[in-house]
Design a protein around this motif. Structure first.
Motif, PDB file in Angstrom:
ATOM      1  N   GLY A 298       7.714 -51.472 -37.076  1.00  0.00           N
ATOM      2  CA  GLY A 298       8.086 -50.211 -36.452  1.00  0.00           C
ATOM      3  C   GLY A 298       7.126 -49.077 -36.720  1.00  0.00           C
ATOM      4  N   ASN A 299       6.285 -49.192 -37.772  1.00  0.00           N
ATOM      5  CA  ASN A 299       5.402 -48.065 -38.104  1.00  0.00           C
ATOM      6  C   ASN A 299       3.992 -48.457 -38.498  1.00  0.00           C
ATOM      7  OD1 ASN A 299       6.117 -49.189 -40.574  1.00  0.00           O
ATOM      8  ND2 ASN A 299       6.442 -47.230 -41.609  1.00  0.00           N
TER       9      ASN A 299
ATOM     10  N   THR B  84       7.739 -42.686 -45.018  1.00  0.00           N
ATOM     11  CA  THR B  84       7.760 -43.415 -43.759  1.00  0.00           C
ATOM     12  C   THR B  84       8.318 -44.812 -43.958  1.00  0.00           C
ATOM     13  OG1 THR B  84       6.428 -44.281 -41.912  1.00  0.00           O
ATOM     14  CG2 THR B  84       5.351 -44.136 -44.056  1.00  0.00           C
ATOM     15  N   ALA B  85       9.153 -45.248 -43.024  1.00  0.00           N
ATOM     16  CA  ALA B  85       9.761 -46.577 -43.102  1.00  0.00           C
ATOM     17  C   ALA B  85       9.799 -47.196 -41.715  1.00  0.00           C
ATOM     18  CB  ALA B  85      11.172 -46.494 -43.674  1.00  0.00           C
ATOM     19  N   SER B  86       9.958 -48.500 -41.683  1.00  0.00           N
ATOM     20  CA  SER B  86       9.992 -49.222 -40.418  1.00  0.00           C
ATOM     21  C   SER B  86      11.368 -49.111 -39.761  1.00  0.00           C
ATOM     22  CB  SER B  86       9.615 -50.683 -40.634  1.00  0.00           C
ATOM     23  OG  SER B  86       9.453 -51.354 -39.390  1.00  0.00           O
ATOM     24  N   ILE B  87      11.510 -49.758 -38.643  1.00  0.00           N
ATOM     25  CA  ILE B  87      12.738 -49.691 -37.862  1.00  0.00           C
ATOM     26  C   ILE B  87      13.878 -50.438 -38.563  1.00  0.00           C
ATOM     27  CG2 ILE B  87      12.106 -51.743 -36.536  1.00  0.00           C
ATOM     28  CD1 ILE B  87      13.423 -50.525 -34.096  1.00  0.00           C
TER      29      ILE B  87
ATOM     30  N   VAL C 220      13.816 -47.113 -32.173  1.00  0.00           N
ATOM     31  CA  VAL C 220      13.742 -48.041 -31.041  1.00  0.00           C
ATOM     32  C   VAL C 220      12.738 -47.534 -30.007  1.00  0.00           C
ATOM     33  CG1 VAL C 220      16.099 -48.788 -31.383  1.00  0.00           C
ATOM     34  CG2 VAL C 220      15.636 -46.874 -29.847  1.00  0.00           C
ATOM     35  N   PHE C 221      12.368 -48.382 -29.065  1.00  0.00           N
ATOM     36  CA  PHE C 221      11.445 -47.981 -28.005  1.00  0.00           C
ATOM     37  C   PHE C 221      12.055 -46.857 -27.173  1.00  0.00           C
ATOM     38  CE2 PHE C 221       9.287 -51.733 -29.144  1.00  0.00           C
ATOM     39  CZ  PHE C 221       8.056 -51.780 -28.501  1.00  0.00           C
TER      40      PHE C 221
ATOM     41  N   GLU D 158      17.029 -53.898 -33.911  1.00  0.00           N
ATOM     42  CA  GLU D 158      17.752 -52.835 -33.213  1.00  0.00           C
ATOM     43  C   GLU D 158      19.236 -53.165 -33.155  1.00  0.00           C
ATOM     44  OE1 GLU D 158      18.133 -50.707 -28.787  1.00  0.00           O
ATOM     45  OE2 GLU D 158      16.470 -52.071 -29.196  1.00  0.00           O
ATOM     46  N   LEU D 159      20.062 -52.225 -33.527  1.00  0.00           N
ATOM     47  CA  LEU D 159      21.507 -52.362 -33.408  1.00  0.00           C
ATOM     48  C   LEU D 159      21.928 -51.694 -32.106  1.00  0.00           C
ATOM     49  CD1 LEU D 159      24.321 -53.059 -34.571  1.00  0.00           C
ATOM     50  CD2 LEU D 159      24.282 -50.843 -35.721  1.00  0.00           C
TER      51      LEU D 159
END
Length: 637
Positions: free
Chosen positions: A40-41, A91-94, A122-123, A134-135
């Motif tokens: 995600g990042n 900073t963290a990922s999705i 999410v996108f 993604e939830l």
């Protein structure tokens, strides 16, 4: 003129040129960025941080963390150490990478500490929905798990389009540098938007200074407060964290010396005065000293300075028992200033104390009252001595190789330098430290007790050391907190950040075990034991070797089994140049001296257990002493 950058590149460049300033002292607002990269990042913020490091390693240094919650704790501890004038971004990922930060966000907001969180999202285009981690929401298309940050953030925004970034960043900086509003700030970054290019105005990346003001008190309120003080006979100051953040320690000392008013301290306010100052009566509330709590019971006027009056500070609203008690609340936040129906002096703590001292002139409390407070503090100091060095009738109860927790705290306190910092957060040690630790330096005490978050200790210790690299940092952590979050020991080794971890093994949750026993629940489910054949967790202690676990990080561990060995280990740790640990086992059944105070934890109203029935009856008696504090301060009581 414009410059073409991705959203992530623009974000990093903007953060690297933000400054804060107070009293003419200017510093970079962001010391760096903690992070863990995921899909995600890594190509967005990760690429931007790499590019920034190659251009200028000092612009926004990146530190690789091991746990997303922990890195927020580190940022919060750093911000507290730097008096909220500097912080880190995270900073963290999705998905789970981001939601892991939520507990850290709550801790920062509860403690009014500035941290900037950059969770990936999410996108924005939704062309690949649902993406990995993604939830999906069945009720709305614009909701993601990052909406869970909203209730724990002081400001939240999501960047759906590049054009939204400038206003979001300016609002984020405004909140981070506002002493009233500060806390966790969250800017959610959809992973496709992070990598999207845009033409940005060059002025967005000019150096920008955010001024941290010192609000002055209203003159009429100062006069009213002075009148209340002059009419009082037994006033008491409750010093909170606002004293530290305002750097008002000298102003408080001068005010206390001029008026003779005794000073009690909350967890966040501990260190406002040296422990041996004539006006210091120690900690107040559920984990306070008998001296402060005795004065609180009879106080007819309480001057709260930078405190939010948490339930431990007020002993669940039983600390102040005088039916005529009134409150003057000095706080930058009107929300806290109005608590307990007090007279709100909305102001910077230092400025308020100077103004109030001027309004009082040469007024002071009666010498007999000051002498009584001093005597109470002296008596408590004797109790601390006996806890640090327990008599034979206590030590005789210890199994071979065990120490009391009081002995451990005493050895660290007595052998550390005044400028060294003790760090703790949850379990029985924060309460023991609050009542027993002898603070000798305004920055020597760092206990997170707003959220009392297990796992904060090691991560927080890193933040303290980063914020004060010239001080040794003693991280006091029990086995319960250690097992929840020890991963940042790897970060300490990676960055060669020296912290001294004092790992106290007592085979379970000692604090909750003692609380459980006092509430009639017989320490059920609080010890680390094996399950036996009858299905109960009351077998042998688990054979967990915490010392070996620490060694696995490449950190030297000093095992101690006596006070003499502990003293030697502290000396060795002080001489070390990198992270080091001391492992000591204590007896969980020998607690600290009682505060002669209370904490409201409801007990079952009905039970077949005699222990619970007795605890319930005691609870109902204590409830009778709770006070509503509803009468107006300026009215008759």
């Amino acid at each position: 003129m414009t410059v073409r950058l991705t959203v992530a590149q623009a974000l990093v460049r903007f953060l690297s040129v933000q400054f804060s300033e107070r009293d003419g002292e200017r510093q970079k607002l962001f010391a760096g960025c903690f992070g863990i990269f995921g899909h995600g990042n890594v190509a967005g913020v990760g690429q931007a941080l790499l590019q920034s490091e190659l251009e200028d390693p000092a612009a926004l240094p990146y530190i690789l963390a091991r746990n997303e919650q922990a890195m927020v704790h580190t940022a919060a501890a750093f911000a507290r150490t730097r008096d909220r004038l500097q912080t880190y971004a995270c900073t963290a990922s999705i998905g789970p990478g981001s939601t892991n930060m939520i507990t850290g966000a709550a801790l920062a907001t509860v403690n009014r500490l500035p941290v900037l969180l950059l969770p990936s999202d999410v996108f924005a285009t939704r062309v690949a929905t649902p993406v990995l981690q993604e939830l999906e929401s069945f009720s709305a298309g614009d909701i993601s798990v990052n909406d869970a940050f909203r209730p724990v953030s002081k400001y939240f925004d999501r960047i759906w389009r590049p054009e939204q970034l400038p206003s979001a960043l300016l609002n984020a900086m405004r909140v981070l540098t506002d002493p009233v509003e500060t806390g966790a700030v969250t800017i959610a970054l959809p992973q496709d938007v992070q990598a999207e290019a845009h033409d940005w105005p060059e002025e967005l990346f000019a150096e920008r200074t955010w001024y941290v003001a010192r609000p002055l008190p209203e003159a009429s309120i100062v006069d009213k407060a002075a009148d209340l003080l002059k009419a009082s006979e037994r006033p008491l100051i409750v010093a909170g964290g606002g004293v530290a953040y305002s750097r008002a320690q000298d102003a408080l000392r001068e005010f206390a010396e001029a008026t003779g008013i005794p000073v009690a301290e909350s967890q966040a306010g501990k260190g406002s005065l040296r422990y041996d100052h004539p006006q210091s009566v120690g900690s107040i509330g559920s984990t306070g000293t008998t001296a402060a709590n005795a004065l609180a019971r009879d106080a007819d006027l309480v001057i709260g300075i930078g405190t939010r009056y948490g339930d431990f500070t007020t002993a669940s609203r039983t600390a102040f028992q005088n039916p005529a008690v009134k409150f003057v609340n000095i706080n930058v936040a009107r929300f806290d200033g109005g608590k307990h129906s007090g007279l709100p002096m909305v102001s910077d703590a230092r400025e308020a104390l100077v103004s109030l001292g001027s309004a009082l002139g040469d007024w002071s409390v009666d010498d007999q009252y000051t002498a009584s407070a001093t005597e109470l503090a002296r008596n408590w100091d004797g109790i601390v001595d006996a806890t640090y060095n327990p008599p034979e009738d206590v030590t005789a109860k210890l199994a071979e190789g065990l120490l009391t927790q009081g002995q451990v705290l005493g050895a660290v306190n007595e052998l550390s330098e005044p400028s060294d910092v003790v760090v703790c957060a949850a379990g029985s040690m924060p309460g023991d430290l609050h009542k027993l630790w002898r603070t000798r330096d305004p920055k020597g005490y760092h206990v997170e007790y707003g959220f009392s978050c297990m796992g904060y200790e090691i991560a927080g210790g890193l933040g303290v050391r980063l914020g004060a690299p010239d001080r040794d940092v003693f991280v006091m952590v029990g086995d319960g907190s250690y097992l929840m979050m020890s991963s940042e020991l790897a970060t300490a080794v990676q960055e060669n950040i020296k912290i001294i971890v004092v790992l106290v093994q007592n085979h379970g949750f000692a604090s909750i075990g003692a609380l459980s026993e006092s509430l009639g629940s017989q320490r059920f489910g609080t010890a680390y034991r094996k399950r036996t054949g009858d299905g109960r967790l009351d077998g042998d202690y688990l054979p967990v070797d915490l010392a070996a676990n620490v060694r696995s990080f490449g950190i030297e561990v000093l095992d101690v089994h006596s006070r003499t060995e502990l003293e030697k280990a502290i000396g060795t740790a002080k001489a070390a140049t990198g992270p080091i640990a001391i492992h000591v086992t204590t007896d969980p059944l020998i607690g600290a001296p009682d505060s002669d105070s209370w904490w409201d934890v409801p007990v079952s109203e009905v039970s077949e257990l005699g222990s619970t029935q007795a605890a319930s009856a005691a609870y109902e008696e204590s409830k009778k002493t709770q006070q509503p504090y509803l009468a107006p301060t300026e009215g008759d009581r």
